[in-house]
Design an enzyme around this catalytic site. Structure first.
Site, PDB file in Angstrom:
ATOM      1  N   ARG A 219     -12.891 -37.562   6.588  1.00 20.14           N
ATOM      2  CA  ARG A 219     -13.939 -38.722   6.006  1.00 20.14           C
ATOM      3  C   ARG A 219     -14.689 -37.695   4.902  1.00 20.14           C
ATOM      4  NH1 ARG A 219     -16.983 -39.357  10.201  1.00 20.14           N
ATOM      5  NH2 ARG A 219     -18.234 -37.749   9.458  1.00 20.14           N
ATOM      6  N   HIS A 223     -21.177 -39.556   7.809  1.00 20.97           N
ATOM      7  CA  HIS A 223     -20.930 -40.346   9.112  1.00 20.97           C
ATOM      8  C   HIS A 223     -21.378 -41.771   8.435  1.00 20.97           C
ATOM      9  CE1 HIS A 223     -20.514 -41.760  12.994  1.00 20.97           C
ATOM     10  NE2 HIS A 223     -21.842 -42.221  12.915  1.00 20.97           N
ATOM     11  N   TYR A 232     -24.680 -29.933   7.296  1.00 21.35           N
ATOM     12  CA  TYR A 232     -23.841 -29.329   8.470  1.00 21.35           C
ATOM     13  C   TYR A 232     -22.425 -29.023   7.856  1.00 21.35           C
ATOM     14  CZ  TYR A 232     -22.839 -34.258   9.247  1.00 21.35           C
ATOM     15  OH  TYR A 232     -22.551 -35.577   9.138  1.00 21.35           O
TER      16      TYR A 232
HETATM   17  C1  TPP Z   1     -21.350 -44.333  23.811  1.00 21.11           C
HETATM   18  C2  TPP Z   1     -21.928 -43.895  22.461  1.00 21.11           C
HETATM   19  N1  TPP Z   1     -22.165 -42.639  22.517  1.00 21.11           N
HETATM   20  C3  TPP Z   1     -22.665 -42.265  21.493  1.00 21.11           C
HETATM   21  C4  TPP Z   1     -23.062 -42.909  20.334  1.00 21.11           C
HETATM   22  C5  TPP Z   1     -23.643 -42.176  19.108  1.00 21.11           C
HETATM   23  N2  TPP Z   1     -22.339 -42.202  18.051  1.00 21.11           N
HETATM   24  C6  TPP Z   1     -22.003 -43.019  17.060  1.00 21.11           C
HETATM   25  S1  TPP Z   1     -20.619 -42.420  16.420  1.00 21.11           S
HETATM   26  C7  TPP Z   1     -20.555 -41.095  16.984  1.00 21.11           C
HETATM   27  C8  TPP Z   1     -19.441 -40.081  16.752  1.00 21.11           C
HETATM   28  C9  TPP Z   1     -18.131 -40.677  16.679  1.00 21.11           C
HETATM   29  O1  TPP Z   1     -17.420 -39.850  16.144  1.00 21.11           O
HETATM   30  P1  TPP Z   1     -15.671 -40.043  15.989  1.00 21.11           P
HETATM   31  O2  TPP Z   1     -15.298 -40.746  17.340  1.00 21.11           O
HETATM   32  O3  TPP Z   1     -15.040 -39.147  15.667  1.00 21.11           O
HETATM   33  O4  TPP Z   1     -15.591 -41.290  14.929  1.00 21.11           O
HETATM   34  P2  TPP Z   1     -16.033 -41.036  13.591  1.00 21.11           P
HETATM   35  O5  TPP Z   1     -17.565 -41.622  13.230  1.00 21.11           O
HETATM   36  O6  TPP Z   1     -15.891 -39.846  13.030  1.00 21.11           O
HETATM   37  O7  TPP Z   1     -15.161 -41.938  12.674  1.00 21.11           O
HETATM   38  C10 TPP Z   1     -21.587 -41.055  18.058  1.00 21.11           C
HETATM   39  C11 TPP Z   1     -21.577 -40.138  19.083  1.00 21.11           C
HETATM   40  C12 TPP Z   1     -22.262 -44.258  20.355  1.00 21.11           C
HETATM   41  N3  TPP Z   1     -22.339 -45.058  19.523  1.00 21.11           N
HETATM   42  N4  TPP Z   1     -21.818 -44.743  21.440  1.00 21.11           N
END
Ligand code: TPP
Length: 323
Positions: A219, A223, A232
């Site tokens: 990406r 985020h 970071y």
């Molecule tokens: C159950 C839950 N825990 C925590 C979050 C906060 N959160 C939002 S996105 C994220 C990280 C997601 O990372 P990844 O699965 O690698 O997807 P990416 O955003 O990199 O596409 C977190 C921890 C959430 N949305 N839902």
């Protein structure tokens, strides 16, 4: 596929601008992930369905979801599916990480019980493979041979957490533990993603159960528009990732093979510009829905406390009482 990738990237860029202008509340960009999303979406049939995360706008538009409707979610004026999930074959946007996979398994098993040959594709990020929902869904899908494809876009980061701090093993090998195939693919190679997804869909459709695809990608942006990734992430890492850009690469391939010419590329870019402008204008001009709509689809039989909240909210909004 190139056309959709170009449309998706331009739309993504416009969404970031819209968020910076305050027209979207927050927006999770996907620059660099167009190959994984478009390649996978092209492998699906009309009766199949995507269970997305919050970062699958490219898949959504390939499925025919109206981006103006879709973006109402990020504008904060409607819930997770401001479009018809059944008609589009694109389930509601899912912000809780991982919860879309049990939904996808349930849908897939339902399709199987109905005697349909439709397949569900459940999207997940690398970080979310650490969630219990991923593991429960994978196990259930395995033992019941659910017609499911799990597409993990491993983009290296879960907000501030790099992959190495998320898990000790490898995502693709997690499939071994559940007893179904796992395949790792270059997520920046749209044709490769298309091929492995087509094979996995065929397998699921044929009754042979789930497949896990780990698409390695990156990406490029933060985020979300609320995040500053430079705090970071090393800038060199991002520059290296840019060199592997899925659009540049696919375009070069198509031009070299004379499957497309510069005129086609230009036409895609012009169309993308027009799409971005159309989406911007229509989105900004769309009024918020009646406050009452917020309450409309929550309960079949609303409790009295909920009805009281509904009345109060509509009164504050100056809306006439519901009949
Ligand atoms: C159950 C839950 N825990 C925590 C979050 C906060 N959160 C939002 S996105 C994220 C990280 C997601 O990372 P990844 O699965 O690698 O997807 P990416 O955003 O990199 O596409 C977190 C921890 C959430 N949305 N839902």
């Amino acid at each position: 596929m190139l056309r959709w990738m170009v449309l998706a990237r331009r739309l993504d860029a416009e969404c970031i601008t819209l968020a910076n202008e305050g027209e979207l509340i927050t927006y999770p960009g996907f620059e660099g992930q167009e190959g994984a999303q478009v390649g996978a979406a092209f492998a699906l049939g009309t009766d199949d369905i995507v269970f997305p995360t919050f970062r699958e706008l490219a898949m959504a538009i390939v499925r025919g979801v109206d981006p103006v409707a879709y973006l109402r979610y990020h504008r904060g004026t409607w819930h997770g599916a401001p479009y018809d999930p059944i008609v589009s074959g694109f389930a509601p946007i899912c912000v809780p990480t991982g919860t879309q996979l049990p939904h996808a398994v349930g849908w897939a098993l339902g399709a199987k019980l109905d005697g349909s040959d439709a397949v569900a594709i459940g999207c997940i990020g690398d970080g979310a493979t650490s969630e219990g929902d991923f593991h429960e869904a994978a196990n259930l899908a395995a033992v019941w041979d659910a017609p499911l494809v799990i597409l993990c876009q491993n983009n290296g980061w879960a907000i501030t957490t790099p992959l190495a701090e998320q898990l000790r093993g490898e995502i693709v090998r997690r499939a071994d533990g559940y007893g179904f195939p796992g395949i790792r693919v270059d997520g920046n190679d749209v044709l490769a993603v298309h091929q492995v997804t087509r094979d996995a869909v065929r397998r699921a459709r044929g009754g042979d159960g789930p497949t896990l695809i780990e698409a390695i990608t990156y990406r490029i942006g933060p985020h979300s528009t609320n995040d500053d990734a430079s705090r970071y992430r090393d800038a060199r890492e991002v520059e290296l990732a840019r060199e592997l850009d899925p659009i540049t690469r696919f375009r070069a391939f198509l031009l070299a093979e004379r499957v497309a010419d510069e005129g086609f590329v230009l036409a895609c870019e012009r169309e993308a510009e027009a799409l971005a402008m159309r989406v911007r204008e229509a989105l900004v001009a769309t009024p918020p829905p009646p406050v009452d709509d917020l309450f409309a689809f929550v309960y079949v039989e609303p409790p009295s406390s909920f009805e009281a909240q509904r009345r109060e909210a509509t009164r504050q909004a100056g809306e006439p009482p519901r009949a």
